[in-house]
Design a protein around this motif. Structure first.
Motif, PDB file in Angstrom:
ATOM      1  N   SER A  48       0.794  -1.289  -0.050  1.00 35.53           N
ATOM      2  CA  SER A  48       0.064  -0.019  -0.034  1.00 35.53           C
ATOM      3  C   SER A  48       0.644   1.328  -0.197  1.00 35.53           C
ATOM      4  N   GLU A  51       2.410   1.550  -3.599  1.00 35.98           N
ATOM      5  CA  GLU A  51       1.320   2.336  -4.531  1.00 35.98           C
ATOM      6  C   GLU A  51       1.275   3.566  -4.116  1.00 35.98           C
ATOM      7  N   TYR A  52       1.362   3.982  -3.009  1.00 35.88           N
ATOM      8  CA  TYR A  52       0.772   5.515  -2.555  1.00 35.88           C
ATOM      9  C   TYR A  52       1.832   6.179  -3.063  1.00 35.88           C
ATOM     10  N   MET A  54       3.928   5.713  -5.489  1.00 36.19           N
ATOM     11  CA  MET A  54       3.804   5.831  -7.089  1.00 36.19           C
ATOM     12  C   MET A  54       2.846   6.646  -7.546  1.00 36.19           C
ATOM     13  N   GLY A  55       1.837   7.135  -6.746  1.00 38.41           N
ATOM     14  CA  GLY A  55       0.508   7.754  -6.890  1.00 38.41           C
ATOM     15  C   GLY A  55      -0.461   7.116  -7.643  1.00 38.41           C
ATOM     16  N   ASN A  56      -0.576   5.441  -7.165  1.00 36.38           N
ATOM     17  CA  ASN A  56      -1.639   4.837  -7.550  1.00 36.38           C
ATOM     18  C   ASN A  56      -2.781   4.567  -6.700  1.00 36.38           C
ATOM     19  N   THR A  57      -2.948   5.811  -5.766  1.00 34.69           N
ATOM     20  CA  THR A  57      -3.995   5.746  -4.809  1.00 34.69           C
ATOM     21  C   THR A  57      -5.182   6.836  -5.071  1.00 34.69           C
ATOM     22  N   GLU A  58      -6.341   6.815  -4.812  1.00 35.43           N
ATOM     23  CA  GLU A  58      -7.183   7.976  -4.745  1.00 35.43           C
ATOM     24  C   GLU A  58      -7.593   8.339  -3.421  1.00 35.43           C
TER      25      GLU A  58
END
Length: 71
Positions: A48, A51-52, A54-58
């Motif tokens: 998590s 991913e955060y 890498m900017g893969n979260t909203e």
């Protein structure tokens, strides 16, 4: 190749142990399960965070999330 041990075989073998030994095995298994769950949670957190980073979260509210799931 060794024959595969079934849960029933393991339980039958454990039932031959003294009560104290059975309780000790139970505690060991419980602790191992707790540690395995901790490892799973730590891995989930690591993924998590990656991913955060890498900017893969909203970001959003629960309502935003539910609206996106319905689409």
């Amino acid at each position: 190749m060794q024959p595969q041990l079934t849960v029933n075989d393991a339980l039958e073998s454990l039932s031959t142990l003294s009560l104290d030994d059975q309780l000790m095995v139970s505690e060991i298994l419980r602790n191992r399960a707790i540690e395995e769950r901790r490892r799973e949670i730590a891995e989930s957190i690591r993924i998590s965070r990656e991913e955060y980073a890498m900017g893969n979260t909203e970001h959003g509210s629960v309502d935003d999330f539910l609206a996106s799931v319905k689409d």
